[in-house]
Each structure stands twice: as structure tokens, then as C-alpha cells.
Design a protein around this motif. Structure first.
Motif, PDB file in Angstrom:
ATOM      1  N   LEU A  34       0.832  -1.207   0.000  1.00 62.89           N
ATOM      2  CA  LEU A  34       0.000   0.000   0.000  1.00 62.89           C
ATOM      3  C   LEU A  34       0.869   1.260   0.000  1.00 62.89           C
ATOM      4  O   LEU A  34       0.548   2.235  -0.686  1.00 62.89           O
ATOM      5  N   CYS A  35       1.961   1.227   0.759  1.00 68.54           N
ATOM      6  CA  CYS A  35       2.869   2.388   0.796  1.00 68.54           C
ATOM      7  C   CYS A  35       3.502   2.629  -0.567  1.00 68.54           C
ATOM      8  O   CYS A  35       3.708   3.771  -0.968  1.00 68.54           O
ATOM      9  N   ILE A  36       3.808   1.550  -1.285  1.00 68.41           N
ATOM     10  CA  ILE A  36       4.397   1.699  -2.614  1.00 68.41           C
ATOM     11  C   ILE A  36       3.376   2.280  -3.580  1.00 68.41           C
ATOM     12  O   ILE A  36       3.672   3.211  -4.328  1.00 68.41           O
ATOM     13  N   LEU A  37       2.164   1.731  -3.556  1.00 67.39           N
ATOM     14  CA  LEU A  37       1.124   2.215  -4.463  1.00 67.39           C
ATOM     15  C   LEU A  37       0.754   3.672  -4.202  1.00 67.39           C
ATOM     16  O   LEU A  37       0.471   4.424  -5.131  1.00 67.39           O
ATOM     17  N   SER A  38       0.782   4.076  -2.939  1.00 64.10           N
ATOM     18  CA  SER A  38       0.448   5.466  -2.598  1.00 64.10           C
ATOM     19  C   SER A  38       1.668   6.383  -2.597  1.00 64.10           C
ATOM     20  O   SER A  38       1.546   7.574  -2.323  1.00 64.10           O
ATOM     21  N   CYS A  90      15.266   1.272  -3.169  1.00 67.11           N
ATOM     22  CA  CYS A  90      15.696   1.782  -4.480  1.00 67.11           C
ATOM     23  C   CYS A  90      15.118   3.165  -4.743  1.00 67.11           C
ATOM     24  O   CYS A  90      15.835   4.066  -5.175  1.00 67.11           O
ATOM     25  N   VAL A  91      13.842   3.318  -4.492  1.00 65.09           N
ATOM     26  CA  VAL A  91      13.189   4.612  -4.714  1.00 65.09           C
ATOM     27  C   VAL A  91      13.816   5.678  -3.829  1.00 65.09           C
ATOM     28  O   VAL A  91      13.973   6.829  -4.247  1.00 65.09           O
ATOM     29  N   MET A  92      14.205   5.293  -2.623  1.00 60.74           N
ATOM     30  CA  MET A  92      14.796   6.245  -1.684  1.00 60.74           C
ATOM     31  C   MET A  92      16.307   6.429  -1.924  1.00 60.74           C
ATOM     32  O   MET A  92      16.984   7.113  -1.176  1.00 60.74           O
ATOM     33  N   GLU A 152      21.195  -0.918   0.983  1.00 63.29           N
ATOM     34  CA  GLU A 152      20.118  -1.600   1.696  1.00 63.29           C
ATOM     35  C   GLU A 152      19.255  -2.406   0.727  1.00 63.29           C
ATOM     36  O   GLU A 152      18.831  -3.519   1.026  1.00 63.29           O
ATOM     37  N   ALA A 153      19.019  -1.840  -0.452  1.00 59.73           N
ATOM     38  CA  ALA A 153      18.242  -2.557  -1.469  1.00 59.73           C
ATOM     39  C   ALA A 153      18.956  -3.841  -1.874  1.00 59.73           C
ATOM     40  O   ALA A 153      18.327  -4.908  -1.976  1.00 59.73           O
ATOM     41  N   LEU A 154      20.264  -3.742  -2.082  1.00 61.66           N
ATOM     42  CA  LEU A 154      21.035  -4.937  -2.450  1.00 61.66           C
ATOM     43  C   LEU A 154      20.949  -6.015  -1.369  1.00 61.66           C
ATOM     44  O   LEU A 154      20.847  -7.205  -1.683  1.00 61.66           O
ATOM     45  N   GLU A 155      20.987  -5.607  -0.116  1.00 61.96           N
ATOM     46  CA  GLU A 155      20.878  -6.575   0.978  1.00 61.96           C
ATOM     47  C   GLU A 155      19.558  -7.329   0.925  1.00 61.96           C
ATOM     48  O   GLU A 155      19.522  -8.548   1.129  1.00 61.96           O
ATOM     49  N   HIS A 156      18.489  -6.619   0.635  1.00 67.85           N
ATOM     50  CA  HIS A 156      17.186  -7.275   0.569  1.00 67.85           C
ATOM     51  C   HIS A 156      17.075  -8.193  -0.647  1.00 67.85           C
ATOM     52  O   HIS A 156      16.514  -9.291  -0.547  1.00 67.85           O
ATOM     53  N   PHE A 157      17.607  -7.771  -1.777  1.00 71.93           N
ATOM     54  CA  PHE A 157      17.570  -8.635  -2.957  1.00 71.93           C
ATOM     55  C   PHE A 157      18.441  -9.873  -2.742  1.00 71.93           C
ATOM     56  O   PHE A 157      18.090 -10.969  -3.169  1.00 71.93           O
ATOM     57  N   GLN A 158      19.566  -9.718  -2.042  1.00 72.49           N
ATOM     58  CA  GLN A 158      20.406 -10.875  -1.730  1.00 72.49           C
ATOM     59  C   GLN A 158      19.711 -11.828  -0.765  1.00 72.49           C
ATOM     60  O   GLN A 158      19.869 -13.036  -0.865  1.00 72.49           O
ATOM     61  N   ALA A 159      18.907 -11.284   0.152  1.00 76.20           N
ATOM     62  CA  ALA A 159      18.154 -12.140   1.075  1.00 76.20           C
ATOM     63  C   ALA A 159      17.206 -13.047   0.294  1.00 76.20           C
ATOM     64  O   ALA A 159      17.006 -14.212   0.647  1.00 76.20           O
ATOM     65  N   TYR A 180       9.670  -6.099  -1.763  1.00 73.60           N
ATOM     66  CA  TYR A 180       9.117  -4.751  -1.634  1.00 73.60           C
ATOM     67  C   TYR A 180      10.040  -3.839  -0.830  1.00 73.60           C
ATOM     68  O   TYR A 180      10.157  -2.645  -1.128  1.00 73.60           O
ATOM     69  N   ALA A 181      10.711  -4.384   0.170  1.00 77.23           N
ATOM     70  CA  ALA A 181      11.678  -3.580   0.925  1.00 77.23           C
ATOM     71  C   ALA A 181      12.798  -3.109   0.001  1.00 77.23           C
ATOM     72  O   ALA A 181      13.205  -1.938   0.044  1.00 77.23           O
ATOM     73  N   GLY A 182      13.290  -4.002  -0.853  1.00 79.08           N
ATOM     74  CA  GLY A 182      14.323  -3.624  -1.813  1.00 79.08           C
ATOM     75  C   GLY A 182      13.851  -2.546  -2.768  1.00 79.08           C
ATOM     76  O   GLY A 182      14.579  -1.597  -3.073  1.00 79.08           O
ATOM     77  N   LYS A 183      12.613  -2.666  -3.238  1.00 82.23           N
ATOM     78  CA  LYS A 183      12.067  -1.647  -4.137  1.00 82.23           C
ATOM     79  C   LYS A 183      11.929  -0.298  -3.439  1.00 82.23           C
ATOM     80  O   LYS A 183      12.221   0.742  -4.023  1.00 82.23           O
TER      81      LYS A 183
END
Length: 128
Positions: A2-6, A47-49, A54-61, A41-44
Motif C-alpha cells: 500500500l505504501c508503494i502504491l500510494s 531503491c526509490v529512496m 540496503e536494497a542490495l541486501e534485501h535482494f540478496q536475502a 518490496y523492501a528492496g524496491k
């Protein structure tokens, strides 16, 4: 989601900064799909921010998450893992100017080969 969509990314940070490590359906109710989508979604959001590390860490997870081999020796990968692989390549290029090598335990798994096959030659050409 929802946070991403808004487009309220600052509000989403309070939720994604609490990392989920355990997938124990009996005690947490979290399933593998929940774990993968949380990190995706955390990685995305990162990325926007423009918080690329941090995004890479989430994608690696996502890429280090276990998969089920099913009846064959070929791993059954998730579409989320394929998308995470693509994002990992792109974010690596943005942040470091080259594709960051994944940890050894990931690159030795058949999962990465399957992600590369599904992602297509365009992503493999970027790596070289």
C-alpha cells in the motif's frame, strides 16, 4: 504494498527496517512467499529512496532463500527470485558501476543458474 502504491515511502521505512529473518509458520505464521515478498518490496522501497546498499541486501536475502527441489534435482525457483536477480543486477550497476558478486553460498547453487536462464541473455550480457 500500500505504501508503494500510494508513494508514501517514508511511511514504509518504519515497516521495512524491521528485518524478518525467521520463516517458522507454526510460531510466526510467516511462509516462504511472505518472506520473499517482504524483502522484494523492501528492496524496491530502498531503491526509490536511493538507499542502494540496503536494497542490495534485501535482494540478496531473496536470492539466498531456500528453494524446494520437488521431484527432480532442478530447483523450483520463485518468480520473485527471478525479479530480485534482475533488480540485483541493475542496482549493482547503479551503485557500483559493475555487477556485485553474490556471496559464495549463492553463486554455487543451481538457483542462480536458473535465475540467469529465466532472466534472459540481456542480463547475462550486462554481467560480462
Amino acid at each position: 504494498l500500500l505504501c508503494i502504491l500510494s508513494k508514501c515511502y517514508d511511511s514504509a521505512l518504519t515497516h521495512v527496517e524491521v528485518t524478518k529473518y525467521e520463516i517458522e509458520p507454526r510460531s510466526t505464521g510467516m511462509k516462504v512467499k511472505d518472506y520473499l515478498t517482504f524483502h522484494y518490496y523492501a528492496g524496491k522501497i530502498y531503491c526509490v529512496m536511493k538507499k542502494y546498499e540496503e536494497a542490495l541486501e534485501h535482494f540478496q536475502a531473496i536470492l539466498t532463500a531456500p528453494t524446494e527441489a520437488g521431484l527432480s534435482a532442478v530447483p523450483c525457483i520463485s518468480a520473485v527470485q527471478v525479479e530480485a536477480y534482475k533488480k540485483h543486477v541493475l542496482v549493482s550497476l547503479i551503485r557500483h558501476g559493475k555487477v556485485v558478486t553474490l556471496p559464495k553460498q549463492v553463486t554455487s547453487l543451481p538457483v542462480m543458474h536458473k535465475c540467469k536462464d529465466v532472466a534472459g541473455t540481456a542480463y547475462e550480457n550486462v554481467r560480462s
